[in-house]
Design a protein around this motif. Structure first.
Motif, PDB file in Angstrom:
ATOM      1  N   ARG A  90      11.144  15.026 -26.788  1.00  8.80           N
ATOM      2  CA  ARG A  90      11.567  16.387 -26.383  1.00  8.80           C
ATOM      3  C   ARG A  90      12.970  16.723 -26.840  1.00  8.80           C
ATOM      4  N   LEU A  91      13.846  15.482 -26.500  1.00 10.35           N
ATOM      5  CA  LEU A  91      15.204  15.626 -26.952  1.00 10.35           C
ATOM      6  C   LEU A  91      15.331  15.870 -28.635  1.00 10.35           C
ATOM      7  N   GLU A  92      14.368  15.483 -28.991  1.00 11.69           N
ATOM      8  CA  GLU A  92      14.462  15.367 -30.644  1.00 11.69           C
ATOM      9  C   GLU A  92      13.401  16.728 -30.963  1.00 11.69           C
ATOM     10  N   GLY A  93      13.201  17.405 -30.320  1.00 11.37           N
ATOM     11  CA  GLY A  93      12.915  18.680 -30.549  1.00 11.37           C
ATOM     12  C   GLY A  93      11.430  18.958 -30.368  1.00 11.37           C
ATOM     13  N   ALA A  94      10.712  18.001 -29.854  1.00 13.03           N
ATOM     14  CA  ALA A  94       9.193  18.401 -29.529  1.00 13.03           C
ATOM     15  C   ALA A  94       8.843  19.313 -28.200  1.00 13.03           C
ATOM     16  N   LYS A  95       8.109  20.090 -28.053  1.00 16.80           N
ATOM     17  CA  LYS A  95       7.780  20.886 -27.005  1.00 16.80           C
ATOM     18  C   LYS A  95       6.775  20.365 -26.116  1.00 16.80           C
ATOM     19  N   TYR A  96       7.178  20.632 -24.742  1.00 19.98           N
ATOM     20  CA  TYR A  96       6.075  20.122 -23.662  1.00 19.98           C
ATOM     21  C   TYR A  96       4.611  20.603 -24.144  1.00 19.98           C
ATOM     22  N   LEU A  97       4.662  21.708 -23.953  1.00 20.47           N
ATOM     23  CA  LEU A  97       3.035  22.221 -24.245  1.00 20.47           C
ATOM     24  C   LEU A  97       2.348  21.797 -25.532  1.00 20.47           C
ATOM     25  N   ASP A  98       3.212  21.561 -26.633  1.00 22.53           N
ATOM     26  CA  ASP A  98       2.691  21.082 -27.727  1.00 22.53           C
ATOM     27  C   ASP A  98       2.261  19.563 -27.581  1.00 22.53           C
ATOM     28  N   ILE A  99       3.159  18.729 -27.012  1.00 23.51           N
ATOM     29  CA  ILE A  99       2.684  17.264 -26.888  1.00 23.51           C
ATOM     30  C   ILE A  99       1.559  17.438 -25.873  1.00 23.51           C
ATOM     31  N   LEU A 100       1.339  18.180 -24.910  1.00 24.79           N
ATOM     32  CA  LEU A 100      -0.111  18.233 -24.215  1.00 24.79           C
ATOM     33  C   LEU A 100      -1.179  18.605 -25.049  1.00 24.79           C
ATOM     34  N   ALA A 101      -0.817  19.548 -26.057  1.00 20.26           N
ATOM     35  CA  ALA A 101      -2.139  19.920 -26.529  1.00 20.26           C
ATOM     36  C   ALA A 101      -2.401  18.886 -27.618  1.00 20.26           C
TER      37      ALA A 101
END
Ligand code: NIG
Ligand code: FE
Length: 424
Positions: A90-101
């Motif tokens: 996430r610190l590198e730019g990934a989004k929480y809900l995208d990681i979940l999906a």
């Protein structure tokens, strides 16, 4: 036992504290509290209580703040493993809900929780409950939700009941089978909703009677959110739960506004939690209800998001505001209500007094335990903190270290510096 000579004794009596009434601490200077048989008998001035009870064992709180133990009304404390790598992503730019999906996030903790033995689950959760207690939480709500299949969800309850039995804490229990769509139902989310409604809830209600006889039914909670459960699915699950007699909670408006807070009010839910993207209409509905608005400021902090609960609007609307840690491996691995208070003072613009009342009496209302905990009043459980600070405002003002000197749970004294399981 007479705890005496407190610089400030915070009784926080009455309540819940609605809207702009939030922050009534009921301070007694040079205060004392008489405890017998796990309960509070009376509170008052040291001179009066010492004169009235000269033969009572004395416990000196000179120079300290004495207050009710914190009530943490929203945690996901039981899980196995960690998600340190996702934090970095996430610190590198990934989004929480995208990681979940993409099958990570909650689902990655579901994988580690399903494969963990009950002993592992208990051991890992015990260390978190220990930290909560050492930081002053004497009552903690605990949600399931990393099983997402009947047997594992029940195993989580079994572990939680065992943990409560061995620990000093009181727990309030919540079924969060609707935390995410189970991976087996990835392409059939409605099938999972139906499983929760038609299989899990009826089985839980029978299981509870056998394994937790005499205890109130657990809460049923839903993660009402984009990429989790939409408003119609949340309504279906909560309505079914209500029909079976379960009290209700909801995760609403953490990332998107789906109307979950108004649904909570409509169904008479005990609380609506998160409340970041909450609309003015939802806030107005909360303010006219007894549904407690539980803010979890560690979650946006943990996600490095900029938006927090519009707490001032909730207070203006006459809502009942409470605070919690949301302790979980994804968004907010924090066990300390002291840190929550420090954050709420800054991000929600609460005064220390407001944040303290939101973490004690109002949070007790958020889990329907205000008859027993959350304030220092005759007849309530003797759950108290002795803080090594001279003024309650040090809570909020100071952060990142533990200000608790001793935790008194049901009348027994635990010195934080000598450990949880040893009496002082
Ligand atoms: O409250 N929002 C849903 N549940 C948790 C996060 C759980 C997780 O990421 O493991 C929360 O933020
Ligand atoms: Fe949560």
């Amino acid at each position: 036992m007479l705890i005496h000579s407190a610089a400030q004794l915070l009784t926080i009596s009455g309540g819940p504290q609605r809207g702009r009434d939030l922050g009534q601490l009921g301070i007694i200077e040079d205060g004392a509290v008489l405890i017998r048989d796990e309960k509070i008998v009376t509170v008052g001035k040291t001179s009066d209580l010492r004169a009235a009870h000269p033969n009572e064992p004395m416990h000196d709180a000179y120079g300290c703040v004495v207050m009710p133990g914190f009530v943490d009304p929203h945690t996901h404390v039981i899980w196995a493993g960690d998600r340190a790598r996702e934090f970095e992503m996430r610190l590198e730019g990934a989004k929480y809900l995208d990681i979940l999906a993409a099958g990570g996030g909650i689902i990655s903790t579901v994988r580690s929780t399903r494969t963990a033995s009950i002993e592992t689950l208990i051991a890992q959760t015990r260390s978190r409950l220990f930290r909560m207690f050492a930081h002053g939480s004497t009552t903690v709500e605990a949600k399931t939700g990393y099983g997402l299949q009947t047997a594992t969800e029940l195993r989580l309850f079994k572990a939680l009941l065992a943990l409560e039995e061995e620990s000093r804490l009181d727990l309030a229990f919540t079924f969060l089978g609707a935390h995410a769509i189970a991976p087996e139902y990835k392409d059939n989310p409605q099938g999972y909703v139906n499983l929760v409604c038609e299989t899990m809830l009826p089985i839980l209600s029978q299981w509870w009677e056998v394994h937790a006889p005499g205890r109130p039914l657990p809460f049923v909670d839903v993660f009402c959110e984009t990429k989790a459960f939409d408003l119609a699915q949340s309504r279906q699950i909560l309505t079914q739960a209500k029909g079976l007699g379960f009290p209700l909670k909801i995760h609403a408006d953490e990332f998107d506004n789906l109307g979950g807070a108004s649904l909570a009010v409509e169904l008479g839910a005990t609380s609506a939690d998160h409340l970041v993207k909450t609309s003015d209409a939802d806030i107005a509905a909360l303010g006219q209800s007894d549904t407690v608005a539980v803010s979890l400021p560690c979650t946006p902090f943990g996600l490095a998001e900029l938006d927090y609960t519009p707490a001032q609007k909730i207070l203006d609307a006459n809502g009942i505001l409470a605070l919690a840690t949301d302790c979980n491996p994804g968004t907010a691995w924090n066990e300390s209500m002291q840190f929550v208070i420090a954050l709420a003072c800054r991000a929600l613009k609460l005064t220390p007094a407001q944040a303290i009342a939101a973490s004690t009496i109002n949070s007790a209302h958020a889990i329907r335990m205000a008859d027993r905990v959350g304030s220092l009043e005759p007849g309530k459980q003797a759950d108290l903190l002795i803080l090594s600070v001279p003024d309650y405002r040090h809570l909020g003002y100071r952060f990142g270290t533990n200000l608790v000197k001793q935790v008194i749970k049901k009348g027994r004294v635990y010195s934080v510096d000598v450990g949880y399981y040893r009496t002082a």
